[in-house]
Motif scaffolding. Structure first.
Motif, PDB file in Angstrom:
ATOM      1  N   GLY A 148       0.805  -1.194   0.000  1.00  0.00           N
ATOM      2  CA  GLY A 148       0.000   0.000   0.000  1.00  0.00           C
ATOM      3  C   GLY A 148       0.852   1.263   0.000  1.00  0.00           C
ATOM      4  N   GLU A 149       0.176   2.417  -0.022  1.00  0.00           N
ATOM      5  CA  GLU A 149       0.875   3.696  -0.052  1.00  0.00           C
ATOM      6  C   GLU A 149       1.647   3.954   1.242  1.00  0.00           C
ATOM      7  OE1 GLU A 149       1.162   5.654  -2.668  1.00  0.00           O
ATOM      8  OE2 GLU A 149       0.068   4.122  -3.776  1.00  0.00           O
ATOM      9  N   GLY A 150       1.140   3.411   2.363  1.00  0.00           N
ATOM     10  CA  GLY A 150       1.824   3.632   3.638  1.00  0.00           C
ATOM     11  C   GLY A 150       3.241   3.094   3.643  1.00  0.00           C
ATOM     12  N   LEU A 151       3.442   1.896   3.078  1.00  0.00           N
ATOM     13  CA  LEU A 151       4.785   1.319   3.045  1.00  0.00           C
ATOM     14  C   LEU A 151       5.714   2.107   2.137  1.00  0.00           C
ATOM     15  CD1 LEU A 151       4.283  -2.553   3.027  1.00  0.00           C
ATOM     16  CD2 LEU A 151       5.165  -1.111   4.853  1.00  0.00           C
ATOM     17  N   LYS A 152       5.161   2.742   1.105  1.00  0.00           N
ATOM     18  CA  LYS A 152       5.990   3.574   0.237  1.00  0.00           C
ATOM     19  C   LYS A 152       6.517   4.790   0.996  1.00  0.00           C
ATOM     20  CE  LYS A 152       3.532   2.267  -4.004  1.00  0.00           C
ATOM     21  NZ  LYS A 152       2.721   2.775  -5.140  1.00  0.00           N
ATOM     22  N   VAL A 153       5.701   5.282   1.924  1.00  0.00           N
ATOM     23  CA  VAL A 153       6.108   6.449   2.709  1.00  0.00           C
ATOM     24  C   VAL A 153       7.123   6.050   3.774  1.00  0.00           C
ATOM     25  CG1 VAL A 153       5.317   8.256   4.287  1.00  0.00           C
ATOM     26  CG2 VAL A 153       3.941   7.655   2.279  1.00  0.00           C
ATOM     27  N   THR A 154       6.830   4.973   4.525  1.00  0.00           N
ATOM     28  CA  THR A 154       7.711   4.567   5.626  1.00  0.00           C
ATOM     29  C   THR A 154       8.924   3.777   5.144  1.00  0.00           C
ATOM     30  OG1 THR A 154       6.478   2.502   5.968  1.00  0.00           O
ATOM     31  CG2 THR A 154       5.737   4.449   7.190  1.00  0.00           C
ATOM     32  N   ARG A 155       8.846   3.243   3.910  1.00  0.00           N
ATOM     33  CA  ARG A 155       9.915   2.426   3.340  1.00  0.00           C
ATOM     34  C   ARG A 155      10.223   1.216   4.219  1.00  0.00           C
ATOM     35  NH1 ARG A 155      14.232   7.049   1.160  1.00  0.00           N
ATOM     36  NH2 ARG A 155      12.739   8.128  -0.202  1.00  0.00           N
ATOM     37  N   GLY A 156       9.165   0.664   4.826  1.00  0.00           N
ATOM     38  CA  GLY A 156       9.327  -0.533   5.638  1.00  0.00           C
ATOM     39  C   GLY A 156       8.949  -1.769   4.838  1.00  0.00           C
ATOM     40  N   GLN A 157       8.893  -2.910   5.520  1.00  0.00           N
ATOM     41  CA  GLN A 157       8.524  -4.144   4.860  1.00  0.00           C
ATOM     42  C   GLN A 157       7.934  -5.109   5.874  1.00  0.00           C
ATOM     43  OE1 GLN A 157      11.828  -6.352   3.270  1.00  0.00           O
ATOM     44  NE2 GLN A 157      13.101  -6.057   5.075  1.00  0.00           N
ATOM     45  N   PHE A 158       7.116  -6.031   5.387  1.00  0.00           N
ATOM     46  CA  PHE A 158       6.552  -7.092   6.199  1.00  0.00           C
ATOM     47  C   PHE A 158       7.240  -8.409   5.848  1.00  0.00           C
ATOM     48  CE2 PHE A 158       2.875  -4.135   5.897  1.00  0.00           C
ATOM     49  CZ  PHE A 158       2.733  -3.870   7.258  1.00  0.00           C
ATOM     50  N   ALA A 159       7.287  -9.308   6.819  1.00  0.00           N
ATOM     51  CA  ALA A 159       7.824 -10.638   6.536  1.00  0.00           C
ATOM     52  C   ALA A 159       6.909 -11.344   5.542  1.00  0.00           C
ATOM     53  CB  ALA A 159       7.931 -11.450   7.832  1.00  0.00           C
ATOM     54  N   ARG A 160       7.501 -11.961   4.529  1.00  0.00           N
ATOM     55  CA  ARG A 160       6.714 -12.654   3.518  1.00  0.00           C
ATOM     56  C   ARG A 160       6.346 -14.052   4.014  1.00  0.00           C
ATOM     57  NH1 ARG A 160       6.512 -10.493  -1.514  1.00  0.00           N
ATOM     58  NH2 ARG A 160       4.792 -11.974  -1.683  1.00  0.00           N
ATOM     59  N   ALA A 161       5.199 -14.511   3.573  1.00  0.00           N
ATOM     60  CA  ALA A 161       4.731 -15.842   3.942  1.00  0.00           C
ATOM     61  C   ALA A 161       3.899 -16.401   2.794  1.00  0.00           C
ATOM     62  CB  ALA A 161       3.901 -15.775   5.223  1.00  0.00           C
ATOM     63  N   ILE A 162       3.621 -17.697   2.828  1.00  0.00           N
ATOM     64  CA  ILE A 162       2.797 -18.284   1.776  1.00  0.00           C
ATOM     65  C   ILE A 162       1.313 -18.052   2.041  1.00  0.00           C
ATOM     66  CG2 ILE A 162       4.529 -20.051   1.310  1.00  0.00           C
ATOM     67  CD1 ILE A 162       2.646 -22.047   2.738  1.00  0.00           C
ATOM     68  N   SER A 163       0.986 -17.589   3.245  1.00  0.00           N
ATOM     69  CA  SER A 163      -0.414 -17.367   3.590  1.00  0.00           C
ATOM     70  C   SER A 163      -0.616 -15.903   3.944  1.00  0.00           C
ATOM     71  CB  SER A 163      -0.825 -18.257   4.769  1.00  0.00           C
ATOM     72  OG  SER A 163      -2.209 -18.149   5.017  1.00  0.00           O
ATOM     73  N   LEU A 164      -1.161 -15.148   2.998  1.00  0.00           N
ATOM     74  CA  LEU A 164      -1.442 -13.726   3.164  1.00  0.00           C
ATOM     75  C   LEU A 164      -2.931 -13.486   2.959  1.00  0.00           C
ATOM     76  CD1 LEU A 164       1.489 -12.351   0.971  1.00  0.00           C
ATOM     77  CD2 LEU A 164       1.423 -12.444   3.462  1.00  0.00           C
ATOM     78  N   PRO A 165      -3.454 -12.343   3.416  1.00  0.00           N
ATOM     79  CA  PRO A 165      -4.876 -12.071   3.164  1.00  0.00           C
ATOM     80  C   PRO A 165      -5.254 -12.109   1.691  1.00  0.00           C
ATOM     81  CG  PRO A 165      -4.009 -10.559   4.808  1.00  0.00           C
ATOM     82  CD  PRO A 165      -2.836 -11.324   4.279  1.00  0.00           C
ATOM     83  N   ARG A 166      -4.314 -11.779   0.824  1.00  0.00           N
ATOM     84  CA  ARG A 166      -4.617 -11.756  -0.612  1.00  0.00           C
ATOM     85  C   ARG A 166      -4.235 -13.055  -1.330  1.00  0.00           C
ATOM     86  NH1 ARG A 166      -0.083  -8.505   0.126  1.00  0.00           N
ATOM     87  NH2 ARG A 166       1.809  -9.149  -0.979  1.00  0.00           N
ATOM     88  N   THR A 167      -3.778 -14.073  -0.584  1.00  0.00           N
ATOM     89  CA  THR A 167      -3.440 -15.349  -1.204  1.00  0.00           C
ATOM     90  C   THR A 167      -4.696 -15.991  -1.789  1.00  0.00           C
ATOM     91  OG1 THR A 167      -1.625 -15.695   0.361  1.00  0.00           O
ATOM     92  CG2 THR A 167      -2.422 -17.615  -0.839  1.00  0.00           C
ATOM     93  N   SER A 168      -4.626 -16.417  -3.031  1.00  0.00           N
ATOM     94  CA  SER A 168      -5.787 -17.015  -3.702  1.00  0.00           C
ATOM     95  C   SER A 168      -5.825 -18.527  -3.552  1.00  0.00           C
ATOM     96  CB  SER A 168      -5.785 -16.654  -5.195  1.00  0.00           C
ATOM     97  OG  SER A 168      -5.914 -15.257  -5.368  1.00  0.00           O
ATOM     98  N   TYR A 169      -4.684 -19.161  -3.519  1.00  0.00           N
ATOM     99  CA  TYR A 169      -4.624 -20.612  -3.359  1.00  0.00           C
ATOM    100  C   TYR A 169      -3.187 -21.017  -3.068  1.00  0.00           C
ATOM    101  CZ  TYR A 169      -2.816 -20.476  -8.139  1.00  0.00           C
ATOM    102  OH  TYR A 169      -2.071 -20.199  -9.253  1.00  0.00           O
ATOM    103  N   CYS A 170      -3.023 -22.279  -2.672  1.00  0.00           N
ATOM    104  CA  CYS A 170      -1.684 -22.818  -2.422  1.00  0.00           C
ATOM    105  C   CYS A 170      -1.656 -24.269  -2.888  1.00  0.00           C
ATOM    106  CB  CYS A 170      -1.343 -22.726  -0.941  1.00  0.00           C
ATOM    107  SG  CYS A 170       0.321 -23.321  -0.523  1.00  0.00           S
ATOM    108  N   CYS A 171      -0.575 -24.659  -3.553  1.00  0.00           N
ATOM    109  CA  CYS A 171      -0.433 -26.025  -4.061  1.00  0.00           C
ATOM    110  C   CYS A 171       0.858 -26.653  -3.561  1.00  0.00           C
ATOM    111  CB  CYS A 171      -0.421 -26.038  -5.593  1.00  0.00           C
ATOM    112  SG  CYS A 171      -1.985 -25.539  -6.349  1.00  0.00           S
ATOM    113  N   ILE A 172       0.796 -27.936  -3.289  1.00  0.00           N
ATOM    114  CA  ILE A 172       1.975 -28.703  -2.912  1.00  0.00           C
ATOM    115  C   ILE A 172       2.009 -29.964  -3.769  1.00  0.00           C
ATOM    116  CG2 ILE A 172       3.174 -29.936  -1.065  1.00  0.00           C
ATOM    117  CD1 ILE A 172       1.753 -28.153   0.946  1.00  0.00           C
ATOM    118  N   GLY A 173       3.106 -30.171  -4.473  1.00  0.00           N
ATOM    119  CA  GLY A 173       3.241 -31.359  -5.289  1.00  0.00           C
ATOM    120  C   GLY A 173       3.719 -32.545  -4.473  1.00  0.00           C
ATOM    121  N   HIS A 174       3.101 -33.707  -4.694  1.00  0.00           N
ATOM    122  CA  HIS A 174       3.439 -34.917  -3.941  1.00  0.00           C
ATOM    123  C   HIS A 174       3.591 -36.044  -4.960  1.00  0.00           C
ATOM    124  CE1 HIS A 174       2.267 -37.813  -0.403  1.00  0.00           C
ATOM    125  NE2 HIS A 174       3.489 -38.017  -0.848  1.00  0.00           N
TER     126      HIS A 174
END
Length: 303
Positions: A1-27
């Motif tokens: 968002g625009e807030g991070l552009k101003v503060t120049r911060g960052q969040f830890a990345r993960a495979i499960s975010l509010p905007r994650t649409s799906y996740c797949c694991i190959g077996h």
């Protein structure tokens, strides 16, 4: 968002975010294992932290209709994606408490899926048409998962309705944790306050726990200990009861009105001023026409 552009911060990345649409694991299994028919994709709709991974076996054509319908632009609870997406968003109402319910239900169903897959794969060994068997099996299993999660979402609506806990008893209060209220200086002053960063937790966090239910009562608290934690909250402002503010406003208006009436009626003369006895401006007709000088509009003259 625009807030991070101003503060120049960052969040830890993960495979499960509010905007994650799906996740797949190959077996997959090697050719020499003799289990290549068991190769599969584990698929979780929406955010995997609140979703059940279901199997999609390679070579199996049949799968549940819930995983082939739906669009992000229109809510449809027949769709697996919307069913899991709803629960993920509903959890934002009270994530700390609701995540306990979700993790419990998630473990229950994920264990069931794993167990049924193992049992079915054991029965499919030596089958002439394993792809057909896996198609029927996975379609039924996927449908059961989606139907169960839809009902679970309805249960969460009821349980956390109106900011209360309504199961197993209705209308049980939750409230805010004591440490959170202390951090933002919540007291009898209802005006907004700003919290401020601190390297140490609020005193009430140590005394009453993370919440949301406090593990202490007002009788258990030591006022001396509380005083040591005041630096973690925003500095409290002087609190003035609202009724005192209202009384002061009314009194001020009354005094202003009375002073104006006394001066206007001639019952009160301010020091240095006397009531003029004659009109020294132009005729009233000229004044009405706009010809009066600015100083002529005042009926008081210097003594």
């Amino acid at each position: 968002g625009e807030g991070l552009k101003v503060t120049r911060g960052q969040f830890a990345r993960a495979i499960s975010l509010p905007r994650t649409s799906y996740c797949c694991i190959g077996h997959s299994f090697g050719e020499e294992s003799g289990a290549k028919h068991f190769n599969k994709w584990w698929y979780a709709s929406d955010s995997p932290a609140s979703s059940v991974f279901v199997p999609f076996y390679t070579g199996a054509w049949e799968f549940a209709a819930a995983y082939r319908i739906g669009h992000m632009s229109k809510y449809d609870d027949r769709s697996a994606w919307w069913v899991f997406d709803f629960v993920a968003n509903w959890m934002d109402i009270n994530y700390r408490l609701m995540s306990i319910d979700v993790r419990k239900k998630l473990s229950e169903w994920q264990d069931r899926v794993d167990r049924e897959c193992e049992e079915h794969e054991a029965r499919a060994v030596g089958s002439d048409n394993p792809h057909l068997l896996f198609g029927e099996f996975q379609a039924a299993l996927q449908s059961k998962v989606v139907d169960a999660w839809r009902g679970f979402g309805h249960h969460l609506i009821m349980k956390y309705n109106d900011g209360r806990i309504n199961y197993p008893e209705i209308a049980q209060p939750i409230g805010y944790p004591a440490w959170w209220l202390q951090t933002f200086g919540v007291d009898s002053d209802i005006f907004p306050k700003w919290g401020r960063p601190s390297d140490s937790p609020p005193t009430l966090y140590e005394l009453c726990g993370p919440g949301p239910f406090a593990k202490c009562s007002p009788q258990d608290l030591d006022l001396g200990e509380l005083a040591a934690g005041e630096d973690v909250a925003a500095p409290p402002r002087a609190s003035v009861p609202l009724y005192e503010v209202a009384v002061l406003l009314v009194a001020g208006q009354a005094v202003t009105f009375l002073l104006g009436w006394l001066l206007g009626s001639g019952r009160l003369a301010l020091p240095g001023l006397v009531r003029g006895s004659t009109w020294r401006g132009p005729p009233l007709s000229a004044r009405a026409a706009g010809g009066a000088a600015l100083g002529d509009s005042c009926p008081y003259v210097a003594a």
